[in-house]
Design an enzyme around this catalytic site. Structure first.
Site, PDB file in Angstrom:
ATOM      1  N   GLU A 110       0.790  -1.224   0.000  1.00  0.00           N
ATOM      2  CA  GLU A 110       0.000   0.000   0.000  1.00  0.00           C
ATOM      3  C   GLU A 110       0.828   1.283   0.000  1.00  0.00           C
ATOM      4  O   GLU A 110       0.372   2.309  -0.488  1.00  0.00           O
ATOM      5  CB  GLU A 110      -0.948   0.012   1.211  1.00  0.00           C
ATOM      6  CG  GLU A 110      -2.040  -1.036   1.151  1.00  0.00           C
ATOM      7  CD  GLU A 110      -2.970  -0.821  -0.043  1.00  0.00           C
ATOM      8  OE1 GLU A 110      -3.336   0.349  -0.317  1.00  0.00           O
ATOM      9  OE2 GLU A 110      -3.302  -1.810  -0.715  1.00  0.00           O
ATOM     10  N   SER A 401     -58.045   4.415  35.760  1.00  0.00           N
ATOM     11  CA  SER A 401     -58.076   5.196  37.004  1.00  0.00           C
ATOM     12  C   SER A 401     -56.790   5.951  37.285  1.00  0.00           C
ATOM     13  O   SER A 401     -56.759   6.772  38.209  1.00  0.00           O
ATOM     14  CB  SER A 401     -58.403   4.280  38.186  1.00  0.00           C
ATOM     15  OG  SER A 401     -59.729   3.802  38.086  1.00  0.00           O
TER      16      SER A 401
END
Length: 798
Positions: A110, A401
């Protein structure tokens, strides 16, 4: 003497000659313009360069601190890791664990001049330029390892571009990296960040994926295979095309030989070696996903839509500091999962269908700080669903409730007290063409009852009568002011929770009860940072909004403490929770939804259970029996004991009086049971219970958790029970409890329901006859002379 005539001839007009302008002068102005444009362009380009494309360059310290992401991070409020935001198949390893021959192979292929250049290999640039000009197209690149690292880290969103601008940015970032990091640091980050095909990043992940072992154990031949992948990872991956992979590996062998990484004999031996791959593909072990992650993703998506977070940054590049408490989150997810499973087991044994996706019991939990609104836990279902339906945020269900506290809070605002008497008898409400007849749970009615006892018993009839004396619109307005954001229907049934709300908004709306009356805005994210630690967004602080008077908030908290201590929320105490706790249960028609919303001085949390396709949750489903125990389990496992908190203290303007529980008036030794009650100063009763002996003749209220004793039968000796004093309601509760304990089948349950219904009918008939008898006696007493009131005996001090 005559004047002489002017015989001078007129002069002819002569043209003005323009001086000749040299070609130099004619070029000066355009050149000045061109120069100005050139200077401006150079300045703009320089600014663009130095600012990294006007995005702002990372500092050297940020570059040194940066590591390749393993999927982003969601952090808890104590910075503990919760989960990856977007998991990446990568495992970072230090360069010390990467063998020298692996490093050499990548450098040879590379960037062979890696140790010689300073980020940009100008010799390579010249070579590539000549080659590309000769070929007439882009045939060769000049990217160094440093430039590749810069492209992967900073320019991932422009990776497919082939423009001079992107290349300039690569050079800029490469020089920054070289100036801030050593060559070893750059190589380490490169080997961890590079994509190597098959969805895997970094040499450690690729080694495990292809060869089934760590990179520290791979051979030179295997290293050559890895080093050949960065050029075209998908094309050269041996899991995709082994022939191309072998050809690429052969090319790499030539490079290794040319660069002196290995001698010809070694290379020849490697060429003849077969390409062996691991059977199973690799994926890193990850922390279990969390509902908190799903909720955070919703926040991040909204921030991207608003342009706060750049769209180029994906979740894997972010670090998010949340308000989540990791222990609470884990406990909440476990509590909801186990609670939903237990409900389904009971439903199945009772003959209810639980096999379909829409029939299975689902649940949700929300927990937040009552003073700030910071979310501590959020659970959207019994099982984590990635990008799925989060019921805590989006499921709108009737609250039952649990909506009643808003009715009672509005009553306090309109002058009612905790000792105000309400009528708890069957009621009919004209709603147009029909009559609405809300009934109490189990058809049990208390006759006359105080405001406190009405909420503790969750008396529907008393609550509806109370709301009819108020304004339904004002009740809805108060609920909205406290945090309900959904639209609420302005109908009488709203008092019993006829609207639909999400668990998140209901939980937030309870916070003012426990924090002194201030509305909170729920939030989940404290701040968002990018991969370099730059803050992209932080939670803005908002001004506090007062929605309840501190006195009313305290009285409501006291009311709901009564619900937990001796009312429908008593299962929380039965589960062992001690200390200051308040809350309210909720159950909708046919037991379709069950709720418990409770709070301590440091936490407010809600638990909801129901099916996605609304249907009954069982024969005896209620919020007290199904949701409250799960809430208690969550609090016990995910939070500290409320005993460690400082209890709510009465604010200025609150006083106490001893009242008779049967009349709500001042207590007397000549009346029934009494208790100490809170009042806004000056609003307490002024008359004695002795003025109303009928209503004063009332049984003592149930003992709260402080008075409970252990042992069988609650400490009662069965041999001392008078059969004549057995209440049909006690028999009904006992039958129901036995059936529940033995898991009665559908037939037995139906028979028991009929028995319980008959017993309750008999109880109502007996109570009605008793009231008629008392009224008859009172009418007779009115016609008789009043007996003198006996002197009061001296009262003992508390």
């Amino acid at each position: 003497m005559e004047a002489e005539a002017n015989n001078t001839p007129a002069l002819a007009a002569t043209p003005v000659e323009t001086p000749a302008v040299s070609w130099r002068a004619r070029l000066l102005k355009p050149l000045l313009y061109a120069g100005a444009i050139a200077v401006a362009g150079a300045f703009t380009t320089a600014s663009w360069w130095w600012s990294c494309g006007w995005q702002g360059c990372p500092t050297p310290s940020q570059l040194r601190a940066w590591k390749p992401t393993e999927g982003g991070a969601l952090l808890a409020r104590d910075s503990a890791f919760v989960s990856a935001l977007s998991p990446v198949n990568r495992t970072n390893v230090p360069l010390a664990l990467v063998p020298a021959h692996v490093q050499a192979a990548f450098i040879a292929v590379e960037d062979r001049r890696f140790h010689a250049h300073h980020g940009v290999d100008w010799y390579g640039v010249a070579r590539a330029t000549v080659a590309n000009v000769t070929a007439g197209s882009v045939r060769e690149g000049a990217s160094t390892i440093t430039m590749q690292l810069a492209r992967n880290v900073f320019l991932g969103n422009r990776a497919t571009e082939r423009t001079f601008g992107r290349k300039l940015l690569e050079w800029r970032y490469a020089t920054l990296l070289e100036g801030s990091l050593s060559k070893q640091d750059i190589l380490e980050r490169y080997l961890n960040v590079i994509y190597l095909g098959n969805g895997v990043y970094g040499v450690e992940g690729a080694s495990r994926d292809l060869f089934g072992k760590s990179v520290k154990n791979i051979s030179l031949g295997e290293a050559a295979m890895l080093a050949g992948l960065p050029k075209a990872p998908s094309s050269y991956s041996p899991r995709r095309d082994k022939a191309r992979a072998r050809a690429r590996r052969a090319t790499v062998f030539d490079v290794l030989l040319r660069e002196g990484v290995a001698d010809s004999a070694t290379i020849q031996k490697l060429r003849n070696a077969p390409l062996k791959l691991a059977r199973a593909e690799w994926a890193p072990a990850r922390a279990v996903d969390s509902w908190a992650v799903e909720a955070v993703r919703v926040t991040l998506d909204s921030l991207r839509a608003a342009g706060v977070i750049p769209k180029a940054l994906n979740d894997a590049q972010l670090r998010v500091w949340s308000t989540i408490d990791r222990r609470a989150q884990i406990a909440g997810e476990r509590a909801i999962a186990s609670g939903a499973w237990q409900i389904d087991q009971e439903r199945a044994s009772g003959g209810f269908a639980v096999s379909g996706a829409g029939s299975r019991t689902q649940g949700a939990l929300v927990a937040l700080d009552p003073t700030t609104g910071a979310l501590r836990a959020i659970v959207g279902g019994r099982r984590i669903e990635r990008r799925g339906f989060n019921r805590a945020l989006r499921a709108k269900r009737q609250p039952g409730s649990t909506f009643k506290p808003f009715v009672y809070a509005e009553a306090l605002r309109q002058g009612f007290t905790l000792a105000s008497m309400l009528e708890d008898e069957p009621v009919e409400i004209d709603i147009g063409r029909t009559m609405w007849t809300p009934a109490n749970y189990g058809d049990n009615y208390a006759g006359h009852i105080t405001l406190r006892d009405a909420l503790a018993r969750s008396a529907n009839a008393a609550t509806v009568r109370l709301s009819s004396k108020l304004s339904v619109r004002r009740i809805a307005d108060l609920a909205h002011a406290q945090g309900i954001t959904s639209e609420l229907p302005i109908v009488p049934a709203l008092a019993l929770g006829a609207g639909a709300v999400t668990p998140l908004e209901l939980t937030a709306a309870y916070a003012p009860f426990g924090n002194g009356g201030t509305r909170v805005q729920p939030y989940l994210v404290e701040r968002v940072e990018d991969q370099f630690g730059r803050v992209l967004w932080s939670h803005p602080r908002t001004a506090a909004v007062k929605v309840l008077e501190a006195t009313d908030a305290f009285l409501m908290t006291s009311l709901m403490q009564g619900v937990v201590d001796r009312g429908t929320g008593r299962p929380v105490r039965d589960a062992g929770i001690r200390g200051p706790v308040a809350g309210k249960t909720g159950t909708t028609n046919d037991g379709t939804d069950v709720w418990f919303v409770g709070f301590t001085p440091t936490l407010v949390a809600s638990v909801w259970f129901g099916a996605d396709d609304p249907q009954p949750l069982g024969w005896n489903a209620s919020g007290g029996r199904l949701a409250a125990p799960v809430w208690a389990r969550f609090l016990r496992d995910g939070w500290h004991s409320p005993e460690e908190d400082s209890a709510w203290m009465p604010p200025a303007g609150i006083e106490t009086k001893q009242i008779d529980i049967g009349t709500g008036k001042l207590a007397s030794d000549w009346c029934g049971p009494s208790r100490k009650e809170f009042f806004v100063r000056g609003s307490g009763p002024r008359t004695s219970c002795e003025n109303d002996p009928y209503l004063a003749m009332r049984d003592a209220e149930p003992p709260d958790w402080h008075d409970s004793s252990g042992g069988g039968a609650g400490g009662i000796d069965p041999t001392q029970i008078d059969p004549a004093q057995i209440d049909p309601a006690q028999i009904a509760a006992a039958v129901s409890g036995v059936l529940e304990a033995v898991g009665g089948n559908a037939t037995a349950r139906a028979a028991a329901d009929r028995i319980i219904s008959e017993l309750r009918k008999a109880q109502r008939d007996a109570a009605r006859e008793a009231r008629r008898e008392v009224e008859r006696v009172r009418r007779e007493l009115r016609g008789m002379p009043q007996a003198p009131v006996p002197p009061r005996p001296p009262r003992e001090r508390d």
